[in-house]
Enzyme design. Structure first.
Site, PDB file in Angstrom:
ATOM      1  N   HIS A  17       0.846  -1.211   0.000  1.00 56.28           N
ATOM      2  CA  HIS A  17       0.000   0.000   0.000  1.00 56.28           C
ATOM      3  C   HIS A  17       0.877   1.256   0.000  1.00 56.28           C
ATOM      4  O   HIS A  17       0.621   2.197  -0.754  1.00 56.28           O
ATOM      5  CB  HIS A  17      -0.875   0.054   1.264  1.00 56.28           C
ATOM      6  N   LYS A  41     -18.344  -6.950   7.356  1.00 56.56           N
ATOM      7  CA  LYS A  41     -17.006  -7.560   7.357  1.00 56.56           C
ATOM      8  C   LYS A  41     -16.422  -7.510   8.763  1.00 56.56           C
ATOM      9  O   LYS A  41     -16.707  -6.579   9.521  1.00 56.56           O
ATOM     10  CB  LYS A  41     -16.091  -6.720   6.443  1.00 56.56           C
ATOM     11  N   ARG A  90      -2.164  -6.374  -8.484  1.00 56.79           N
ATOM     12  CA  ARG A  90      -1.077  -7.325  -8.253  1.00 56.79           C
ATOM     13  C   ARG A  90      -1.061  -8.454  -9.264  1.00 56.79           C
ATOM     14  O   ARG A  90      -0.024  -9.018  -9.560  1.00 56.79           O
ATOM     15  CB  ARG A  90      -1.196  -7.945  -6.857  1.00 56.79           C
ATOM     16  N   SER A 128      -2.874  -7.784   2.654  1.00 52.08           N
ATOM     17  CA  SER A 128      -3.255  -7.682   4.072  1.00 52.08           C
ATOM     18  C   SER A 128      -3.722  -9.049   4.574  1.00 52.08           C
ATOM     19  O   SER A 128      -3.513  -9.401   5.733  1.00 52.08           O
ATOM     20  CB  SER A 128      -4.376  -6.655   4.267  1.00 52.08           C
TER      21      SER A 128
HETATM   22  P1  ADP Z   1      -9.581  -4.337   0.127  1.00 48.79           P
HETATM   23  O1  ADP Z   1      -9.844  -4.342   1.584  1.00 48.79           O
HETATM   24  O2  ADP Z   1     -10.564  -3.568  -0.709  1.00 48.79           O
HETATM   25  O3  ADP Z   1      -9.197  -5.667  -0.435  1.00 48.79           O
HETATM   26  P2  ADP Z   1      -6.910  -3.564   0.598  1.00 48.79           P
HETATM   27  O4  ADP Z   1      -6.923  -2.720   1.820  1.00 48.79           O
HETATM   28  O5  ADP Z   1      -6.371  -4.921   0.743  1.00 48.79           O
HETATM   29  O6  ADP Z   1      -8.318  -3.491  -0.068  1.00 48.79           O
HETATM   30  O7  ADP Z   1      -6.109  -2.838  -0.563  1.00 48.79           O
HETATM   31  C1  ADP Z   1      -6.449  -1.566  -1.063  1.00 48.79           C
HETATM   32  C2  ADP Z   1      -5.841  -1.401  -2.441  1.00 48.79           C
HETATM   33  O8  ADP Z   1      -4.448  -1.641  -2.386  1.00 48.79           O
HETATM   34  C3  ADP Z   1      -6.377  -2.355  -3.502  1.00 48.79           C
HETATM   35  O9  ADP Z   1      -6.457  -1.658  -4.740  1.00 48.79           O
HETATM   36  C4  ADP Z   1      -5.323  -3.411  -3.598  1.00 48.79           C
HETATM   37  O10 ADP Z   1      -5.292  -4.012  -4.881  1.00 48.79           O
HETATM   38  C5  ADP Z   1      -4.084  -2.580  -3.370  1.00 48.79           C
HETATM   39  N1  ADP Z   1      -2.980  -3.383  -2.877  1.00 48.79           N
HETATM   40  C6  ADP Z   1      -2.985  -4.161  -1.777  1.00 48.79           C
HETATM   41  N2  ADP Z   1      -1.775  -4.758  -1.619  1.00 48.79           N
HETATM   42  C7  ADP Z   1      -1.005  -4.333  -2.654  1.00 48.79           C
HETATM   43  C8  ADP Z   1       0.341  -4.611  -3.075  1.00 48.79           C
HETATM   44  N3  ADP Z   1       1.121  -5.451  -2.412  1.00 48.79           N
HETATM   45  N4  ADP Z   1       0.803  -4.001  -4.186  1.00 48.79           N
HETATM   46  C9  ADP Z   1      -0.005  -3.171  -4.879  1.00 48.79           C
HETATM   47  N5  ADP Z   1      -1.282  -2.886  -4.558  1.00 48.79           N
HETATM   48  C10 ADP Z   1      -1.773  -3.450  -3.457  1.00 48.79           C
END
Ligand code: ADP
Length: 157
Positions: A17, A41, A90, A128
């Site tokens: 992120h 959730k 990703r 995450s």
């Molecule tokens: P959600 O809860 O909607 O799944 P996340 O909090 O996991 O979202 O992630 C928010 C955004 O960050 C999403 O667009 C996700 O694709 C992106 N993201 C998460 N991890 C990575 C990473 N390692 N590299 C690039 N983008 C990421």
């Protein structure tokens, strides 16, 4: 004024992120990293904890602020007058999912544009979900999250 929202659960924020936000900074005057809370959730960390980590991680980036919303991301973008949304990709499943959401948001968000960043290879394996699994198993996630994110078992919600 170009304002963008980077929405997510950030449960917890990861180095993936952080990399996306750093790469987006030169493109936007203002970026709001926004915790989207979905009542159906369940989360590992409380909103307060997630917000506190985000605040620390982005303390040295003046154009980045932290937000919070419930409900539709497109509606939140409209409320704070952000015309752009940032997402990270990703892999192919991220693409398939995000493509549809982006097309819908363009309709319901009245021309809200989604800007995609392809994950750098060194971050593409980080999610995450994986980080939470390692934490639950008692493992060390310090190489997967920003240095400010110190995790101990007391912090879980
Ligand atoms: P959600 O809860 O909607 O799944 P996340 O909090 O996991 O979202 O992630 C928010 C955004 O960050 C999403 O667009 C996700 O694709 C992106 N993201 C998460 N991890 C990575 C990473 N390692 N590299 C690039 N983008 C990421």
């Amino acid at each position: 004024m170009s304002k963008a929202v980077f929405p997510g659960s950030f449960d917890p924020i990861t180095s993936g992120h952080l990399d996306i936000v750093k790469r987006a900074i030169p493109l936007f005057e203002e970026i709001v990293v926004a915790i989207g809370q979905n009542s159906s959730k369940s989360y590992l960390f409380s909103v307060e904890q997630r917000k506190s980590w985000l605040t620390e991680v982005f303390a040295d980036y003046p154009s980045v602020s932290i937000g919070y919303y419930e409900g539709l991301t497109a509606e939140y973008c409209r409320e704070i007058d952000a015309k752009f949304m940032i997402r990270g990709l990703r892999n192919a499943s991220d693409f398939d999912y995000e493509k549809t959401i982006s097309q819908l948001n363009h309709i319901i968000g009245k021309d809200l544009e989604t800007i995609f960043f392809i994950a750098r290879p060194s971050y593409a394996h980080i999610s995450s979900t994986i980080v939470r699994e390692i934490i639950k198993g008692g493992g060390d996630v310090s190489l997967l999250v920003p240095p400010n994110v110190k995790i101990d078992n007391q912090q879980k919600s």
